[in-house]
Write an enzyme that holds these catalytic residues in place. Structure first.
Site, mmCIF file in Angstrom:
data_model
loop_
_atom_site.group_PDB
_atom_site.id
_atom_site.type_symbol
_atom_site.label_atom_id
_atom_site.label_comp_id
_atom_site.label_asym_id
_atom_site.label_seq_id
_atom_site.Cartn_x
_atom_site.Cartn_y
_atom_site.Cartn_z
ATOM 1 N N PHE A 257 0.804 -1.225 0.000
ATOM 2 C CA PHE A 257 0.000 0.000 0.000
ATOM 3 C C PHE A 257 0.834 1.272 0.000
ATOM 4 O O PHE A 257 0.399 2.313 0.490
ATOM 5 C CB PHE A 257 -0.976 -0.002 1.190
ATOM 6 C CG PHE A 257 -1.671 -1.311 1.398
ATOM 7 C CD1 PHE A 257 -2.523 -1.813 0.417
ATOM 8 C CD2 PHE A 257 -1.446 -2.085 2.527
ATOM 9 C CE1 PHE A 257 -3.152 -3.039 0.579
ATOM 10 C CE2 PHE A 257 -2.066 -3.313 2.702
ATOM 11 C CZ PHE A 257 -2.917 -3.790 1.722
ATOM 12 N N GLY A 484 -0.289 -9.036 -3.619
ATOM 13 C CA GLY A 484 -1.727 -9.222 -3.523
ATOM 14 C C GLY A 484 -2.467 -8.531 -4.646
ATOM 15 O O GLY A 484 -3.670 -8.696 -4.820
ATOM 16 N N ASN A 663 -8.147 -9.403 -15.763
ATOM 17 C CA ASN A 663 -8.771 -10.483 -14.988
ATOM 18 C C ASN A 663 -9.855 -9.871 -14.112
ATOM 19 O O ASN A 663 -9.561 -9.231 -13.105
ATOM 20 C CB ASN A 663 -7.699 -11.177 -14.134
ATOM 21 C CG ASN A 663 -8.254 -12.362 -13.359
ATOM 22 O OD1 ASN A 663 -9.415 -12.362 -12.941
ATOM 23 N ND2 ASN A 663 -7.434 -13.364 -13.171
ATOM 24 N N PRO A 664 -11.099 -10.028 -14.495
ATOM 25 C CA PRO A 664 -12.171 -9.346 -13.759
ATOM 26 C C PRO A 664 -12.261 -9.766 -12.299
ATOM 27 O O PRO A 664 -12.617 -8.959 -11.446
ATOM 28 C CB PRO A 664 -13.441 -9.748 -14.512
ATOM 29 C CG PRO A 664 -13.074 -10.864 -15.400
ATOM 30 C CD PRO A 664 -11.597 -10.801 -15.644
ATOM 31 N N LYS A 665 -11.924 -11.004 -12.020
ATOM 32 C CA LYS A 665 -12.008 -11.448 -10.628
ATOM 33 C C LYS A 665 -10.984 -10.713 -9.760
ATOM 34 O O LYS A 665 -11.301 -10.166 -8.715
ATOM 35 C CB LYS A 665 -11.792 -12.966 -10.553
ATOM 36 C CG LYS A 665 -11.986 -13.458 -9.141
ATOM 37 C CD LYS A 665 -11.789 -14.940 -8.871
ATOM 38 C CE LYS A 665 -12.050 -15.912 -9.950
ATOM 39 N NZ LYS A 665 -12.316 -17.272 -9.410
ATOM 40 N N GLN A 670 -9.009 -5.927 -6.301
ATOM 41 C CA GLN A 670 -8.194 -4.725 -6.126
ATOM 42 C C GLN A 670 -9.083 -3.509 -5.865
ATOM 43 O O GLN A 670 -8.794 -2.693 -4.991
ATOM 44 C CB GLN A 670 -7.384 -4.450 -7.406
ATOM 45 C CG GLN A 670 -6.078 -5.177 -7.497
ATOM 46 C CD GLN A 670 -5.046 -4.522 -6.613
ATOM 47 O OE1 GLN A 670 -5.000 -4.782 -5.421
ATOM 48 N NE2 GLN A 670 -4.215 -3.676 -7.180
ATOM 49 N N GLY A 733 -4.054 1.033 -14.726
ATOM 50 C CA GLY A 733 -3.922 0.390 -13.407
ATOM 51 C C GLY A 733 -5.158 0.532 -12.543
ATOM 52 O O GLY A 733 -5.919 1.494 -12.667
ATOM 53 N N GLY A 735 -5.009 -0.312 -8.975
ATOM 54 C CA GLY A 735 -4.652 -0.455 -7.565
ATOM 55 C C GLY A 735 -5.089 0.702 -6.690
ATOM 56 O O GLY A 735 -5.261 0.541 -5.492
ATOM 57 N N GLU A 736 -5.224 1.876 -7.264
ATOM 58 C CA GLU A 736 -5.454 3.047 -6.426
ATOM 59 C C GLU A 736 -6.800 3.733 -6.630
ATOM 60 O O GLU A 736 -7.317 4.371 -5.716
ATOM 61 C CB GLU A 736 -4.320 4.054 -6.637
ATOM 62 C CG GLU A 736 -3.048 3.553 -5.976
ATOM 63 C CD GLU A 736 -1.804 4.266 -6.462
ATOM 64 O OE1 GLU A 736 -1.206 4.986 -5.678
ATOM 65 O OE2 GLU A 736 -1.442 4.091 -7.642
#
Lengths: 769, 181, 330
Positions: A257, A484, A663-665, A670, A733, A735-736
């Site tokens: 993070f 992760g 990858n939708p899952k 995320q 991306g 992630g955020e």
């Protein structure tokens, strides 16, 4: 459009389905669910010793006396290292365009190389012992005397002394378009609000841990990091050893993070201790030590003032922010950055100031800038909608920009409207009665709120090798970071698709300096950055295979140009002509080749430097051209207890544009993860820094409230799956962006439920009584 | 130093340890079973959850000496050889994990929780005053999402994989209910 | 953690004997003690492990009520059918505390002896009269959102963190203790102390005394009881304020009432004054408010925790209102 569902997929993905876009199970799921996955503190070594830190208990001053006798006398203690006896480290280097690695230094403070104390919690000694228990016990017995100097630690008291931020090309400290103050004064309708956000800590569940092993001048470090390449160089620089002799292993990282991007005391002191005692040393920080030695997010004070015409058209946006850095390091968190991109307006003023305090330097934390900046901006827009008597979505749509509001750049694509349209339908926004306090369910006041999510998209370079074996298996090597985020699974899918092989045929080696250097795992850049070079490497492999095929008169591929063939079914086939092609096994077998390998961005030391420059160049080029971002619409339902003011989030819908969804899952996970962290920001999290001493008073997961299961409702996540035409594979991306807008959506829902506009995080019941 | 015998995942382990060694450190540092994780060593995160005679506990606040003669199950003891426990499979299928660090604790906790539920144990949600959303009405407890969330709240996940974890547990609980019906 | 001697007691007499060693402490579930030892706040030289003593039974004494062995685990007590039927407030209080894992470890005796969560008590670098008598109190001028508003002193404003004990206070529980001087019984109201000038003295236990049981009297009103815990997280958080209440309404009037508050004082706070106002009076919202006001008249807040006074008032009213409504529908 693709809906992220929870439906189980066949392990490794179904054959016959295109790998990119398939909800493939996490490739490391088995290791992580069986306990086989080894994290940094879990590598066994013979003679392993354990280290423990002794943190300072003053904010600023000098160590005048350090009594280690009692600690040294504890059975099993091997060494007590202090500034009086510790081996010296070389100073941290400043980052240059050719060696950016200095950017990972959390602070220039020379731990154990100085008697100076720069923040409460700075380690002033390390105890190394045969056992963990002995090290921890002895660390409590080190007696330290200090000469205290006056320290500035109270952020609230320093706001008036904050200085303007000079900024940099990526993050200007001040943005002026038109005359926002004048337009604000003249506006028909306006709001002018002040916001406060507290300091936060990442609290990755794995405390920062290092296992360090020296062999002469060669060093192996097991460490969860977000930048293997820079950590390696940084360690080499600090210990004065060649970088090729430093090995960093970071296969499993227990959450990051942003908190594992920089190098902090634990890493350096573990390696220093190992050198001093001549044995492998492990240092797993206690949770308290994580708080005291690893930077967190700055607090902020923000002002957002908006002016509008009665129809909702914005005429003025003012967004100013004060954040803090440590006097001994840290960067200005770009809180107002989002305001340069979010709304069309002729008059915009965005301004950042910083206060320098004698506290632990701040660092990056999930969506630095946007996560807390969107709280203020999106709360203010909501309040403006209330004053205008307009629907908050309508106000946003009215001001959705056609081009970058400040830079005038075209968007590579922007789907905020579509996100709101889809979200409103899924969430049932039409059931919202706009009158505050009008929706009740028994003793609960019900509220609904929205906010826009935004995070810019950047790319850097990676070094990737791809090896295709005659048997049809593929080995991808790139030292990227898996904490992760699902990077290992996503890149497996991308390689499988690029070479037309099943996902099961692809092995990706990642997470260590044994592989070619990857990009940083942060800033939501990694998936696209690796993908760009992975695709290039796969293309090289395909060309070489095609070339091999073309040499044979028997090959149906003879005479084909690269554009005429596609990779599928374990080989190359002519586009549009099923069956006209050959498998890799046939082509390589005929050519007498066991494998074909291609590398992108790798090679000599010189190439390494060139790679760095290339990476930097790619990042800068990305800033020119188009405005690129991940965006989304967050929908929140809260219930507020009419007696006690307790706020519970009961429903959530988030619709996001993150370009192509590999990858939708995993992308769904995320995005949900970002939302959950946002719920923590909104309702519970706060690092308590005592304004009298600068000491963190709640360095514990019992007293710093991250969300628990019971705080998190089912989160409906939906992705538009619309490729960004300017990004590799169309990927942006994920992630955020998930955390952005969350706190505002909660605050806006609370405003709707109660009629109260709350501007200080976390929103706790005392503010609602 | 004291010699302490503990049954771990079906085998007897003999430890030569000081009394201040926690059960978690005994497993991780002395037995090489690093599946149980250390997230706080304060009993505040649940990453170290293991089963003691089938009941879930936080091993960081347990002194190993105190567990002499007890049967401890860690995440390493859940699978049957190569065959994963249904809950492990469900965690993977529902993506009830990201970084994986809380996962062993979540798994052990969920197994303990399902056993508690089978035995009819209530939770704060079962016993909660009516009026809260999703609160079911009294025993026997229905393993609703709200029940699972409350019962699993001792296991923190900073990646925010909660939805997947709940879905995985619900799926296994449903199969469980089928089998015991 | 400092080294210590570990002794496993075979019976109560042996436990009491071993506890006579200087610096000895009893080890039950360990959920609080082991944490505090790791923080170097508790520094026992000997730990007497009592978890194998035969004190883990819940029984019905001939005279009525319930006798709860000191080593009954919190989770087992919460799930006990007699507790759920006759004293639901206790079951609810237990289930609202900590996490399932901790409830599986923690004992009834240990729960009573939990120490405060005051941030300054936990921090060895801070001044704390409870941890180090005479050193001062950094909480008074510091972060005190979780701190006490009733029964505080200039020495200490810490709260008792237990939920279970709040329910026990409302239920007129009695604590049975055994020491070298024999066995004695202490009413729960007298078990914990207010800080005054000696906040390090938290209970009226004598050195070496072991809690062996908690007794609940037969209390018909307890069948209509509730525990309401108000906290920042939806679960796994200490109370800001909690209310344990039992209410019997006869013909619109309060026939019997028990009321205790948590999160507001150094001890579970039995609301005698509020009970006095309520008893025999009308079971109305107005009466509930007057009772709460009467109890909280003496409350004093600090900058961070003044809200607790209003929160306690509202929570008392809401809990009684709910019990009254349930009585009306029953």
């Amino acid at each position: 459009m693709t809906t992220v569902t929870e439906a189980p997929a066949p392990p490794g993905g179904a054959t016959g389905v295109r790998p990119v876009g398939a909800p493939v199970d996490r490739v490391d799921g088995r290791e992580k669910t069986t306990g086989a996955a080894r994290y940094s503190a879990e590598y066994p070594y013979p003679d392993l010793a354990h280290a423990a830190l002794v943190p300072a208990t003053i904010a600023r001053g000098r160590v005048t006396r350090i009594d280690t006798d009692e600690a040294a006398a504890v059975t099993g203690v091997l060494a007590v290292l202090t500034h009086l006896n510790a081996p010296k480290l070389k100073p941290a280097r400043r980052p240059t365009p050719f060696d950016l690695s200095g950017a990972v230094s959390g602070t220039p403070v020379d731990y154990l190389g100085t008697d100076e104390v720069h923040w409460d919690g700075q380690p002033v000694a390390v105890v190394v012992a045969e056992s963990l228990e002995a090290a921890r016990h002895a660390a409590r017995l080190v007696r330290v005397g200090y000469e205290e100097s006056p320290a500035t630690v109270d952020f609230a008291a320093e706001l008036d002394h904050a200085e303007p931020d000079k900024g940099n090309p990526v993050q200007p400290g001040r943005t002026v378009k038109g005359d926002a103050p004048a337009a604000l004064a003249a506006a028909a309708v306006s709001v002018d609000l002040r916001f406060r956000t507290p300091p936060y800590n990442h609290n990755a569940l794995e405390p920062h841990s290092t296992t360090a092993v020296w062999d002469g001048d060669r060093l192996t470090v097991h460490e969860g990091t977000q930048h293997i390449g820079w950590l390696r160089k940084h360690l080499a620089n600090r210990f004065g050893v060649p970088a090729d002799g430093v090995r960093v292993v970071s296969t499993y990282v227990g959450g990051a993070f942003g908190g594992k991007f920089r190098v902090w005391a634990g890493t350096l002191l573990a390696a220093l201790s190992a050198r001093a005692v001549g044995r492998p040393v492990r240092l797993m920080l206690t949770r308290e030590e994580v708080y005291r030695t690893v930077g967190g997010r700055t607090p902020s004070v923000q002002r957002v003032a908006l002016g509008a015409r009665p129809d909702g058209t914005l005429t003025a946006i003012v967004h100013t922010a004060i954040t803090r850095t440590g006097r001994s390091g840290g960067d200005v968190e770009p809180v107002t950055g989002v305001t340069r991109h979010q709304y069309a307006c002729d008059n915009i003023l965005a301004e950042q100031k910083r206060a320098r305090l004698d506290v632990l330097p701040n660092t990056t934390m999930r969506a630095p800038g946007e996560s807390i900046g969107t709280f203020a901006l999106e709360s203010a827009v909501d309040e403006l909608a209330v004053r205008l008597g307009l629907d908050p979505i309508e106000v946003r749509m009215r001001n959705d920009p056609e081009v970058g509001p400040v830079d005038g750049k075209k968007f590579s694509h922007r789907r905020v409207r579509e996100a709101y349209a889809a979200g409103a339908e899924r969430f049932g926004w039409d059931r919202r009665d706009p009158r505050p306090g009008s929706m009740r369910d028994g003793r609960w006041l019900v509220g609904m709120g929205v906010a826009t999510a935004y995070h810019p998209a950047l790319m850097m370079g990676a070094q990737v090798t791809v090896r295709l074996s005659a048997g049809g298996s593929v080995l991808v090597r790139c030292g990227f970071h898996e904490f992760g985020n699902g990077a290992s699974t996503a890149q497996t899918q991308i390689a499988a698709q690029a070479l037309g092989v099943p996902v099961e045929a692809v092995t990706v080696e990642y997470g260590s300096s044994d592989q070619p250097v990857g990009p940083m795992g942060g800033g939501s850049i990694q998936t696209a950055s690796v993908a760009a070079d992975l695709l290039a490497a796969c293309e090289k492999v395909r060309r070489e295979v095609l070339d091999l095929a073309g040499r044979s008169p028997d090959s149906p591929l003879r005479g084909c140009a690269p554009g005429d063939v596609e990779a599928r079914d374990g080989g190359l086939f002519r586009v549009g002509r099923p069956g006209a092609g050959e498998t890799y096994a046939v082509i390589l077998g005929r050519a007498g080749r066991g494998e074909v390998e291609a590398a992108v961005g790798t090679g000599s030391r010189l190439a390494g430097v060139a790679g760095q420059a290339r990476s930097f160049g790619r990042a800068l080029r990305g800033l020119r051209g188009f405005g690129r971002a991940a965006t989304g619409a967050q929908f929140c339902e809260v219930r507020v207890d009419s007696d006690t003011g307790e706020v519970r989030v009961t429903r959530w819908t988030g619709v996001f544009d993150i370009g192509t969804v590999v990858n939708p899952k995993l992308a769904g996970s995320q995005l949900r993860g970002g939302i959950v962290m946002g719920l923590g920001m909104a309702l519970g999290e706060e690092t308590l820094v005592d304004p009298r001493t600068g000491r963190i008073m709640n360095p514990s997961l019992a007293e710093y409230h991250i969300p628990v299961h019971a705080d998190v409702p089912r989160i409906d996540v939906h992705v538009l799956d619309d490729p960004d035409p300017t990004m590799p594979l169309g990927v942006v991306g994920a992630g955020e962006v998930g955390i952005t807008g969350v706190a505002a959506a909660v605050a806006n829902a609370v405003r709707h439920a109660t009629g109260r506009r709350l501007t200080e995080l976390p929103i706790t019941l005392d503010q609602l009584l | 130093m004291a010699e302490v015998r503990i049954r771990v995942n079906g085998a007897t382990a003999t430890l030569d340890i000081e009394p201040q060694v926690s059960l978690l450190d005994a497993l991780r540092e002395h037995l090489g079973l690093t599946g149980a994780k250390k997230g706080c060593a304060q009993g505040a995160c649940g990453a170290c959850t293991v089963l003691a005679d089938g009941e879930r506990i936080v091993s960081c606040l347990a002194l190993a000496v105190q567990y002499e003669g007890r049967e401890i199950t860690t995440v390493e003891g859940l699978a049957d050889g190569e065959r994963l426990h249904p809950l492990q499979k469900a965690f993977i299928a529902h993506d009830g994990l990201q970084c994986g660090y809380c996962t062993p604790g979540q798994l052990c906790s969920a197994i303990g929780m399902l056993a508690e539920h089978r035995a009819g144990a209530p939770s704060a949600v079962t016993e909660q005053p009516p009026g809260l959303p999703e609160a079911p009405s009294g025993p026997p407890p229905v393993l609703s999402e709200a029940e699972i969330r409350e019962r699993m709240s001792g296991n923190l996940c900073r990646c925010g994989a909660y939805n997947g974890i709940v879905a995985a547990i619900q799926e296994v609980a449903a199969t469980d209910a089928e089998m015991t019906r | 953690m400092r080294p210590f001697t570990y002794v496993r007691a075979g019976d109560v007499a042996e436990a009491v004997r071993e506890a006579a060693r200087p610096g000895a402490k009893f080890l039950g579930g360990g959920t609080n003690l082991v944490d505090l030892m790791r923080e170097d706040i508790e520094r026992p030289s000997t730990l007497v492990d009592i978890t194998r003593l035969p004190l883990a039974e819940v029984t019905e004494p001939p005279g009525g009520g319930l006798r709860i062995g000191a080593l009954v685990r919190n989770s087992h007590l919460a799930a006990h059918p007699l507790v759920r039927a006759r004293y639901p407030v206790l079951s609810q209080a237990l289930l609202s505390g900590a996490s399932a894992q901790l409830r599986n470890m923690a004992t009834v005796g240990g729960n009573l002896l939990q120490r405060t969560r005051c941030l300054y008590f936990y921090d060895g670098a801070a001044a704390c009269n409870k941890r180090e008598p005479g050193s001062g109190c950094d909480a008074i001028g510091g972060f005190n959102r979780y701190h006490a508003v009733l029964g505080t002193s200039e020495s200490c404003i810490a709260t008792h963190p237990s939920d279970m004990a709040v329910a026990l206070a409302a239920l007129d529980a009695v604590v049975e203790v055994t020491g070298e001087g024999g066995t004695r019984r202490i009413s729960l109201g007298d078990f914990h102390r207010l800080p005054e000038g000696t906040p390090h003295l938290e209970t009226t236990l004598r050195p070496g005394e072991l809690v062996t049981a908690v007794e609940l009297p037969e209390l018909p009103v307890a069948a209509r009881s509730r525990y309401r815990k108000v906290r920042d997280r939806a679960s796994y958080a200490f109370a800001l304020v909690s209310v344990a209440a039992a209410l019997e309404v006869r013909d619109g009037a309060v026939g019997a009432v028990r009321l205790a508050l948590g999160g507001v004082a150094a001890k579970p706070w039995r609301a005698h004054e509020a009970e006095r106002v309520l008893l025999g009076g009308p079971a109305t919202e107005e009466a509930f408010r007057q009772a709460a006001d009467a109890e909280l008249a003496a409350a004093t807040g600090r900058p961070d925790n003044t809200f607790k006074i209003e929160l306690a008032r509202r929570t008392v009213v809401a809990t009684l209102r709910q019990l009254a409504a349930e009585a009306g529908t029953a």
